[in-house]
Motif scaffolding. Sequence first.
Motif, short mmCIF file in Angstrom:
data_model
loop_
_atom_site.label_atom_id
_atom_site.label_comp_id
_atom_site.label_asym_id
_atom_site.label_seq_id
_atom_site.Cartn_x
_atom_site.Cartn_y
_atom_site.Cartn_z
N LEU A 1 5.77 4.46 0.73
CA LEU A 1 6.85 3.47 0.85
C LEU A 1 8.19 4.10 0.51
O LEU A 1 9.21 3.81 1.15
CB LEU A 1 6.55 2.30 -0.08
N ARG A 2 8.23 4.98 -0.49
CA ARG A 2 9.49 5.62 -0.88
C ARG A 2 10.02 6.52 0.23
O ARG A 2 11.24 6.70 0.37
CB ARG A 2 9.29 6.42 -2.17
N GLN A 3 9.12 7.09 1.05
CA GLN A 3 9.59 7.91 2.16
C GLN A 3 10.13 7.06 3.30
O GLN A 3 11.08 7.45 3.98
CB GLN A 3 8.43 8.77 2.68
N ILE A 4 9.53 5.90 3.52
CA ILE A 4 9.94 5.05 4.64
C ILE A 4 11.22 4.30 4.33
O ILE A 4 12.14 4.23 5.16
CB ILE A 4 8.79 4.07 4.98
N VAL A 5 11.32 3.73 3.13
CA VAL A 5 12.53 2.99 2.72
C VAL A 5 12.95 3.51 1.34
O VAL A 5 12.65 2.87 0.32
CB VAL A 5 12.31 1.46 2.71
N PRO A 6 13.64 4.64 1.29
CA PRO A 6 13.96 5.27 0.00
C PRO A 6 14.77 4.39 -0.95
O PRO A 6 14.63 4.51 -2.17
CB PRO A 6 14.77 6.51 0.42
N ALA A 7 15.62 3.52 -0.40
CA ALA A 7 16.50 2.71 -1.25
C ALA A 7 15.84 1.41 -1.71
O ALA A 7 16.42 0.67 -2.51
CB ALA A 7 17.80 2.39 -0.51
N TYR A 8 14.65 1.12 -1.21
CA TYR A 8 14.00 -0.16 -1.52
C TYR A 8 13.63 -0.25 -3.00
O TYR A 8 12.91 0.60 -3.53
CB TYR A 8 12.75 -0.32 -0.66
N LYS A 9 14.13 -1.28 -3.66
CA LYS A 9 13.70 -1.57 -5.03
C LYS A 9 14.17 -2.97 -5.40
O LYS A 9 15.07 -3.55 -4.76
CB LYS A 9 14.24 -0.55 -6.03
N THR A 10 13.56 -3.51 -6.44
CA THR A 10 13.97 -4.79 -7.00
C THR A 10 14.18 -4.60 -8.50
O THR A 10 13.30 -4.10 -9.19
CB THR A 10 12.91 -5.88 -6.76
N ASP A 11 15.36 -4.97 -8.98
CA ASP A 11 15.69 -4.89 -10.41
C ASP A 11 15.51 -6.25 -11.05
O ASP A 11 16.11 -7.24 -10.60
CB ASP A 11 17.14 -4.43 -10.60
N ALA A 12 14.73 -6.31 -12.12
CA ALA A 12 14.59 -7.52 -12.92
C ALA A 12 15.23 -7.25 -14.28
O ALA A 12 14.84 -6.32 -14.98
CB ALA A 12 13.13 -7.91 -13.08
#
Length: 451
Positions: free
Chosen positions: A210-221
């Motif tokens: 997943l990090r290779q496909i969408v490197p910027a993807y994250k959710t901050d809580a």
Amino acid sequence: MNGEGISTEFKQARSSLPGNVFETVCAFLNRIGGDLVLGVKNDARVVGVDPDRISQISKDLVNLSNNPNKLDPPFMLFPEEFIIEGKKIIYIRVPQSSQVHKSCNFIFDRNEEGDFKVRTSEAISRLYQRKSAYFTENKIYPYLEFSDFNARVFTKVRNLIQSHRPDHPWLTISDVEMLKSAGLYKKDFETGKQGYTLAAALLFAKDEVLRQIVPAYKTDALLRREDLDHYDDRREIRTNLIDAYDELMQFIRAHLPDKFYLEGDIRVDLREKIFREVIANILIHREFTNAFPARLIIYRDRLITENANNPVGSGPIDPDNFNPHPKNPAIVKFFQQLGRAEELGSGIRNIRTYLPLYTKKSKFELLEQDNFKTILHFDLKHVTETSVKTSVKTSVKIIDLLLQDRMITIPEIAQKLDKTTRTIELALAKLKKEGRVKRIGPDKGGYWKVV
């Protein structure tokens, strides 16, 4: 009852499904979605469906919606029965789809006059371009393989489906077939490219993939009650959407108090009812190709979420008067099969309904902009504070384990949580009393069901 239009269709169905019903379903899926009502004439006169046939008609509709000869690719429909003017009718909400659908090998679209066949190659090309341009979840990754998916997540998904709908057809097919049935494997008929989609990766890919496909993807809580410049607690989530939902719910349970409400004879967990909608929204209604991270921030007096968005308007949204637009229909549909998302619009109405019951001083805001924002104002003094206790944290962990493996035993739970079997027995007894879990079948050979 208002008349027919681009998003409303009436059909007579006294004793059987109309022959052209899937042409309308196909057209709704390809256009903007719509409401299909069986048992009503074109002029909006209610004639009803034969009460002795209504169950079979609904069953036929569900079964045929999963038949590629009638609808390709298949799209699961969920008819509801209502009584209007003393007569039974069948209502089906058909959402806008991220895919181009066919019925009996023909593509159908819709305008104010009704359904029509899309015949020219130019019109078909425009339809594919419109779907592809708007729904980035459809992007095909030809070299993404089944081995790139997390096998544990498939087990978790099947347990969730089993708990939500024990008769779901996905439970009888393989994991590969389930991905195809869910529209997560596609073929681009313009380029010939085929493979698993971005939606498939977001739901099932291993973290490193997943990090290779969408490197910027994250959710901050974030928790900001004392340290407003930084944070009191933080969780950075970069995993698949199925596990991300659970991690965000754990964060909510750790930092917001629990409260129950009797709705008739049913005990409703208000915290779960409200915040599962909030979390589902920031996970499934976001633009994943945008580098802006999704955020969930808990303050003393409010909770704010933000996520990247493809806006269809601008400014505040009125929960009483709005038209829901799916941002990622395939992902939304998948979450609905798990019981983790409501029909479009229902989630917002749930928040509006239950938030005043959770806290007396409440306010609910939705802002449609490039970054979609949800703001829930509350006064936690009016909520019974029980969620920070260790017993509740243990209960949360137990529920997570039951969702991952419904056949798990009490000794196995005790070992995983480093607790005594007696502690787990007491916690499960409390969860059963609260109506949050059920034991189906005997101690040996039965299984757990999360309610």
